[in-house]
Design an enzyme around this catalytic site. Sequence first.
Site, PDB file in Angstrom:
ATOM      1  N   PHE A 131      52.297 -20.674 -37.172  1.00 39.04           N
ATOM      2  CA  PHE A 131      53.005 -20.355 -35.934  1.00 39.04           C
ATOM      3  C   PHE A 131      52.007 -20.356 -34.787  1.00 39.04           C
ATOM      4  O   PHE A 131      50.984 -19.663 -34.857  1.00 39.04           O
ATOM      5  CB  PHE A 131      53.686 -18.989 -36.048  1.00 39.04           C
ATOM      6  CG  PHE A 131      54.215 -18.454 -34.743  1.00 39.04           C
ATOM      7  CD1 PHE A 131      55.226 -19.122 -34.069  1.00 39.04           C
ATOM      8  CD2 PHE A 131      53.695 -17.296 -34.174  1.00 39.04           C
ATOM      9  CE1 PHE A 131      55.708 -18.641 -32.859  1.00 39.04           C
ATOM     10  CE2 PHE A 131      54.168 -16.803 -32.975  1.00 39.04           C
ATOM     11  CZ  PHE A 131      55.182 -17.475 -32.311  1.00 39.04           C
ATOM     12  N   SER A 132      52.279 -21.160 -33.744  1.00 43.69           N
ATOM     13  CA  SER A 132      51.482 -21.161 -32.515  1.00 43.69           C
ATOM     14  C   SER A 132      50.006 -21.452 -32.807  1.00 43.69           C
ATOM     15  O   SER A 132      49.660 -22.531 -33.287  1.00 43.69           O
ATOM     16  CB  SER A 132      51.681 -19.820 -31.799  1.00 43.69           C
ATOM     17  OG  SER A 132      51.064 -19.812 -30.537  1.00 43.69           O
ATOM     18  N   HIS A 133      49.140 -20.481 -32.543  1.00 40.50           N
ATOM     19  CA  HIS A 133      47.710 -20.613 -32.837  1.00 40.50           C
ATOM     20  C   HIS A 133      47.471 -20.961 -34.308  1.00 40.50           C
ATOM     21  O   HIS A 133      46.622 -21.805 -34.631  1.00 40.50           O
ATOM     22  CB  HIS A 133      47.032 -19.292 -32.445  1.00 40.50           C
ATOM     23  CG  HIS A 133      45.804 -18.925 -33.199  1.00 40.50           C
ATOM     24  ND1 HIS A 133      44.630 -19.634 -33.111  1.00 40.50           N
ATOM     25  CD2 HIS A 133      45.548 -17.888 -34.051  1.00 40.50           C
ATOM     26  CE1 HIS A 133      43.702 -19.062 -33.869  1.00 40.50           C
ATOM     27  NE2 HIS A 133      44.237 -18.004 -34.449  1.00 40.50           N
TER      28      HIS A 133
ATOM     29  N   HIS B 294      58.964 -18.878 -27.124  1.00 39.72           N
ATOM     30  CA  HIS B 294      57.818 -18.876 -28.031  1.00 39.72           C
ATOM     31  C   HIS B 294      58.009 -17.794 -29.089  1.00 39.72           C
ATOM     32  O   HIS B 294      57.445 -16.699 -29.011  1.00 39.72           O
ATOM     33  CB  HIS B 294      56.542 -18.632 -27.228  1.00 39.72           C
ATOM     34  CG  HIS B 294      55.291 -19.003 -27.969  1.00 39.72           C
ATOM     35  ND1 HIS B 294      54.986 -20.301 -28.297  1.00 39.72           N
ATOM     36  CD2 HIS B 294      54.276 -18.244 -28.451  1.00 39.72           C
ATOM     37  CE1 HIS B 294      53.828 -20.330 -28.932  1.00 39.72           C
ATOM     38  NE2 HIS B 294      53.382 -19.091 -29.055  1.00 39.72           N
TER      39      HIS B 294
END
Length: 252
Positions: free
Chosen positions: A125-127, A225
Amino acid sequence: MSRAHPKQPVTGRNIPILAITMPALKLLCLHGAGMNSEIMKSHLSSLAKTLEYRNIAQFAYAEGSVETEPGPGITPGLYEGPYYSFHIWPPKAGNLQDEESIQNAYEELLEIIDDEGPFDGLLGFSHGGSFLAELLARYARDNPATDVERLARCAVFINSFPPFRNDPDQNPIIDYELLKHFPKIPTLHVVGTSDFVHEYSTILYEKLHQKAPTSTGLVTHSKGHEIPRDPKVLDKVVAGFEKLNFAVSFSH
């Protein structure tokens, strides 16, 4: 070798039908910046419950080692710390400390995979997604004689950046050259159209789709997000995981 396990053929109206059961994908999940494994587990709980009940996927969780402030949307008190990232985030171009942090995270995650695996795939997820994209691309580039599937036979990206470094104005500079080395494995991309990283998540999807057009899945939703929890969106994500499981099971 295929992961699918054929059952005995059954017959309906004199037409042979082969019933096939596919084992659940075992996925190692990488959280976003300023989170931890328990927060990630909480955010994935609705999806994980459905996937595990339907024997599509089961999750394990990795945790970063760089202690940070809470990430976007992580409210102290609501989500208990400490909070971690896998490496210094966002990484800055030409910064030796940031590069050393990424190298340390790379080695730590390889060790986790060796100790706790094997895994069928990685989810980020994301990073965490940006990091796993860099991990697999770097591993494939640096170990051309080794099958990258010892690390992962598939990957899932939720609102994720491609590998990048920030320029002095804090603009992400995508490492397209590194991304060329990403292995041709099945991927699933979950992208929020209201997400502030939507542009970058879409670039990641498009570049990997060019490499493996028949085994690259995309699920879009109108949220920001976050890991989607809306039942209608979850149905689409679960369907994406079903296709991913099928692609992995019949990839050999």
